[in-house]
Structures are given as structure tokens and as C-alpha cells.
Motif scaffolding. Structure first.
Motif, PDB file in Angstrom:
ATOM      1  N   SER A  77     100.620 124.946  85.205  1.00 22.33           N
ATOM      2  CA  SER A  77     100.922 123.536  85.449  1.00 22.33           C
ATOM      3  C   SER A  77     101.334 123.297  86.892  1.00 22.33           C
ATOM      4  CB  SER A  77     102.018 123.050  84.502  1.00 22.33           C
ATOM      5  OG  SER A  77     103.216 123.782  84.699  1.00 22.33           O
ATOM      6  N   GLY A  78     101.928 124.297  87.536  1.00 20.52           N
ATOM      7  CA  GLY A  78     102.361 124.163  88.920  1.00 20.52           C
ATOM      8  C   GLY A  78     101.946 125.379  89.727  1.00 20.52           C
TER       9      GLY A  78
ATOM     10  N   SER B 257     100.561 120.988  92.964  1.00 24.48           N
ATOM     11  CA  SER B 257     100.862 121.927  94.050  1.00 24.48           C
ATOM     12  C   SER B 257     102.360 121.997  94.339  1.00 24.48           C
ATOM     13  CB  SER B 257     100.126 121.506  95.324  1.00 24.48           C
ATOM     14  OG  SER B 257     100.685 120.309  95.838  1.00 24.48           O
ATOM     15  N   SER B 258     102.743 123.054  95.008  1.00 20.10           N
ATOM     16  CA  SER B 258     104.128 123.196  95.483  1.00 20.10           C
ATOM     17  C   SER B 258     104.469 122.065  96.449  1.00 20.10           C
ATOM     18  CB  SER B 258     104.310 124.539  96.175  1.00 20.10           C
ATOM     19  OG  SER B 258     104.107 125.586  95.274  1.00 20.10           O
TER      20      SER B 258
ATOM     21  N   VAL C 219      94.966 119.269  90.686  1.00 14.35           N
ATOM     22  CA  VAL C 219      94.043 118.469  89.891  1.00 14.35           C
ATOM     23  C   VAL C 219      94.632 117.059  89.752  1.00 14.35           C
ATOM     24  CG1 VAL C 219      92.884 118.259  87.667  1.00 14.35           C
ATOM     25  CG2 VAL C 219      93.241 120.520  88.683  1.00 14.35           C
ATOM     26  N   PRO C 220      94.115 116.092  90.513  1.00  9.68           N
ATOM     27  CA  PRO C 220      94.686 114.745  90.508  1.00  9.68           C
ATOM     28  C   PRO C 220      94.780 114.113  89.114  1.00  9.68           C
ATOM     29  CG  PRO C 220      93.167 114.987  92.341  1.00  9.68           C
ATOM     30  CD  PRO C 220      93.029 116.225  91.496  1.00  9.68           C
TER      31      PRO C 220
ATOM     32  N   GLU D 212     101.076 113.154  84.977  1.00 14.72           N
ATOM     33  CA  GLU D 212     101.711 113.728  83.794  1.00 14.72           C
ATOM     34  C   GLU D 212     102.702 114.827  84.179  1.00 14.72           C
ATOM     35  OE1 GLU D 212     100.390 115.441  79.417  1.00 14.72           O
ATOM     36  OE2 GLU D 212      98.842 114.835  80.841  1.00 14.72           O
ATOM     37  N   VAL D 213     102.310 115.683  85.098  1.00 14.71           N
ATOM     38  CA  VAL D 213     103.201 116.754  85.552  1.00 14.71           C
ATOM     39  C   VAL D 213     104.402 116.150  86.280  1.00 14.71           C
ATOM     40  CG1 VAL D 213     103.403 118.773  87.058  1.00 14.71           C
ATOM     41  CG2 VAL D 213     101.364 118.469  85.648  1.00 14.71           C
TER      42      VAL D 213
END
Length: 160
Positions: A81-82, A105-106, A141-142, A147-148
Motif C-alpha cells: 500500500s505504501g 509513495s513515501s 498508483v493515482p 483511499e490510502v
């Protein structure tokens, strides 16, 4: 480079991140997939107890090292997820795992945390490619970013 199969595995990672959030942990989830598309292992964050090395990517790298041949590991994909932190990226590299695909991404996470007034981590955010070489990395992933982001917002809102 991200296809529908990748999106399905990433959606599972987001579900695992939600599971982590539901048990009071930081929302991260990861899935290890064989070259043939079999889910071999999955996990979510377990850092709430105070051991901040209990990341799912690190756990999957250790599982792979003990349960897969070097060839199998090199052809496997870790979905998450990250983006891997430097510790998890190094574990991935040392285990000899293949491709990494991440939803957020971080850099995105750092921006979100700054926006919410959350202090920066003691560990620097580094792109995976600055930690390990010769690994195919795809992300962010845009389609999954909102959601994330919301999972992380909920986590940090619950801490105030």
C-alpha cells in the motif's frame, strides 16, 4: 506498466492496511506474489506494540528468505500500500526479491503528514531505487491515492 492484475493485488494491500487501522496500527499492508500469480504470504503493520521494525514488507522478505529459492524470490513481486521505507527496501534487496509495486509513495505520505502537522519521522524517506539496485519498481498508483490517504488521515486523527 500497472495492469488490472496489479490493481487487484494493490487493492488487497489497501484492505490489509485497513485491517491494520482497525486494530489500532498504522495503515500499511503488503502481499507477496509468485511469478505464477499465487499469493504466497500477506501481512499488515504491527508497530503499535512499540517495535517499529514490524513492517509487512520486512516480514514478507524474511518469509521469502526462509521459504523460497533464490530463483523463486527473484521472480516474485511484492505489492504494498505504501512505498518501502529504507529498512524494508534493504530487506527486499538482501532477500533477492523481484519487482515492487506500491500504491502510494513515501513522498506522498510525507506531504500528507506535513499537511496534517505530523512531525517528520526520524528515518529519512528515500525512494526505493536509492536503497537497492536492479529492481523493477512501479508506483505510485493515482487511482488508489485518495483511499490510502484517507486511511492515514484516520490513523493520525485518532491520535489527537
Amino acid at each position: 506498466m500497472i495492469n488490472e492484475t496489479d490493481l487487484n493485488y494493490l487493492r488487497r494491500c489497501v484492505q490489509l492496511a485497513k485491517t491494520a487501522l482497525d486494530v489500532g496500527d498504522e495503515p500499511f499492508g503488503s502481499v507477496l506474489v509468485s511469478a505464477g500469480g499465487e499469493v504466497l504470504a500477506e501481512d499488515h503493520n504491527h508497530v503499535a506494540g512499540g517495535d517499529h521494525t514490524q513492517h509487512p514488507e520486512f516480514a514478507l522478505a524474511r518469509w521469502a528468505a526462509g521459504n523460497m529459492t533464490p530463483e523463486e524470490r527473484s521472480r516474485a513481486t511484492v505489492y504494498t500500500s505504501g512505498e518501502h521505507c529504507p529498512m524494508c527496501a534493504a530487506a527486499h534487496g538482501w532477500a533477492g526479491l523481484g519487482r515492487i509495486v506500491y500504491a502510494s509513495s513515501s513522498e506522498q505520505l510525507a506531504a500528507w503528514l506535513s499537511e496534517w502537522g505530523v512531525p517528520a519521522s526520524r528515518v529519512r524517506n528515500l525512494p526505493i531505487q536509492e536503497v537497492i539496485r536492479d529492481t523493477v519498481v512501479d508506483g505510485p498508483v493515482p487511482a488508489l491515492a485518495d483511499e490510502v490517504r484517507e486511511l492515514h488521515r484516520q490513523f493520525y486523527a485518532s491520535r489527537r
